[in-house]
Write a protein that holds these residues in place. Structure first.
Motif, PDB file in Angstrom:
ATOM      1  N   VAL A  99       0.857  -1.190   0.000  1.00  0.00           N
ATOM      2  CA  VAL A  99       0.000   0.000   0.000  1.00  0.00           C
ATOM      3  C   VAL A  99       0.889   1.233   0.000  1.00  0.00           C
ATOM      4  O   VAL A  99       1.841   1.314   0.783  1.00  0.00           O
ATOM      5  N   TYR A 112      -6.837   4.839  -1.259  1.00  0.00           N
ATOM      6  CA  TYR A 112      -5.783   5.197  -2.207  1.00  0.00           C
ATOM      7  C   TYR A 112      -5.934   6.610  -2.762  1.00  0.00           C
ATOM      8  O   TYR A 112      -4.950   7.254  -3.129  1.00  0.00           O
ATOM      9  N   VAL A 142       3.598  -0.406  -9.086  1.00  0.00           N
ATOM     10  CA  VAL A 142       2.589  -0.494  -8.033  1.00  0.00           C
ATOM     11  C   VAL A 142       1.747   0.767  -8.021  1.00  0.00           C
ATOM     12  O   VAL A 142       0.519   0.728  -7.963  1.00  0.00           O
ATOM     13  N   HIS A 183      -0.654   0.942 -11.027  1.00  0.00           N
ATOM     14  CA  HIS A 183      -1.746  -0.015 -11.075  1.00  0.00           C
ATOM     15  C   HIS A 183      -2.702   0.089  -9.887  1.00  0.00           C
ATOM     16  O   HIS A 183      -3.875  -0.256 -10.014  1.00  0.00           O
ATOM     17  N   GLN A 184      -2.239   0.586  -8.742  1.00  0.00           N
ATOM     18  CA  GLN A 184      -3.098   0.634  -7.564  1.00  0.00           C
ATOM     19  C   GLN A 184      -3.797   1.969  -7.385  1.00  0.00           C
ATOM     20  O   GLN A 184      -4.912   2.008  -6.864  1.00  0.00           O
ATOM     21  N   SER A 238      -4.878   4.046 -12.550  1.00  0.00           N
ATOM     22  CA  SER A 238      -5.336   2.797 -13.161  1.00  0.00           C
ATOM     23  C   SER A 238      -6.507   3.023 -14.110  1.00  0.00           C
ATOM     24  O   SER A 238      -6.670   2.292 -15.087  1.00  0.00           O
TER      25      SER A 238
END
Length: 224
Positions: free
Chosen positions: A13, A64, A131, A134-135, A140
């Motif tokens: 995370v 996020y 990361v 994509h997160q 994304s």
């Protein structure tokens, strides 16, 4: 024969993400003509800018799309990777940044690198760049632009501005230059840098990412 289902791979995370178990709070303020102060312990950065407090554990669900203001400040001030909070990747071409791809609409025009692009997104290390791409919900869904940046001046602070007495105006959300006198009357929520002199980079290139290690990896004795 009974087989054990494979557990999903958990990606790290981003360190700057706020968790559902955390709350951002501003303690009672004392507002004076020369600035604002918390009534009690204060959070101030190296330039004396006042910040809110973050209460609660990193538990629950990571949000996020919401940045922890204290982590964002730390990463932007010291140019740390927003995922691992270690040093961001730096090459001869500059520091690595991954930004949301603009839609090209009037409200979200294409990046003008000649004039500079202002962002509150901290940089990344090469290992964690994928990361982040994509997160992060914005990256994304909209896609991303990855760049090496040679100039990343700290230019602005976002937050809540409190007019000094005897004004009775309400506090307002705004953005001020970091060196503006009125910044002393603001509780900050994020720092912004202006990115210039960039080189586009493809972070999906496996050759580029070969050998990259997490920025927060602990150094082993045999590696020293």
């Amino acid at each position: 024969m009974t087989t054990t289902p494979r557990q999903p791979r958990l990606l790290p995370v981003p360190a700057i993400a706020l968790w559902s178990g955390q709350q951002v709070r501003t303690p009672p303020l004392r507002i004076a003509p020369d600035g604002i102060y918390h009534e009690g312990s204060e959070n101030r950065d190296v330039d004396g800018q006042l910040w809110p407090q973050v209460h609660g554990p990193q538990a629950g669900v990571p949000q996020y799309a919401v940045m922890n203001p204290l982590k964002q400040c730390q990463a932007m001030e010291h140019l740390l990777c927003q995922v691992g909070m270690g040093p961001a990747t730096r090459t001869e071409q500059g520091l690595l940044w991954v930004l949301p791809r603009p839609t090209g609409s009037p409200g979200d025009p294409e990046y003008d690198w000649d004039q500079g692009v202002t962002t509150t997104e901290p940089p990344v290390c090469l290992f964690h760049a994928r990361v982040s791409a994509h997160q992060c919900p914005r990256l994304s869904t909209r896609g991303h632009v990855a760049v090496y940046v040679r100039e990343a001046e700290l230019v602005a602070v976002e937050g809540t501005y409190y007019p000094p007495p005897p004004a009775r105006a309400r506090s307002i959300k705004t953005v001020l230059p970091v060196d503006a006198p009125d910044a002393r009357l603001m509780v900050a929520e994020g720092l912004a840098r202006r990115l210039r002199a960039v080189t586009l980079v493809d972070i999906t290139d496996r050759t580029l990412a070969h050998g990259a290690v997490p920025c927060n990896r602990r150094t082993r004795k045999k590696d020293r």
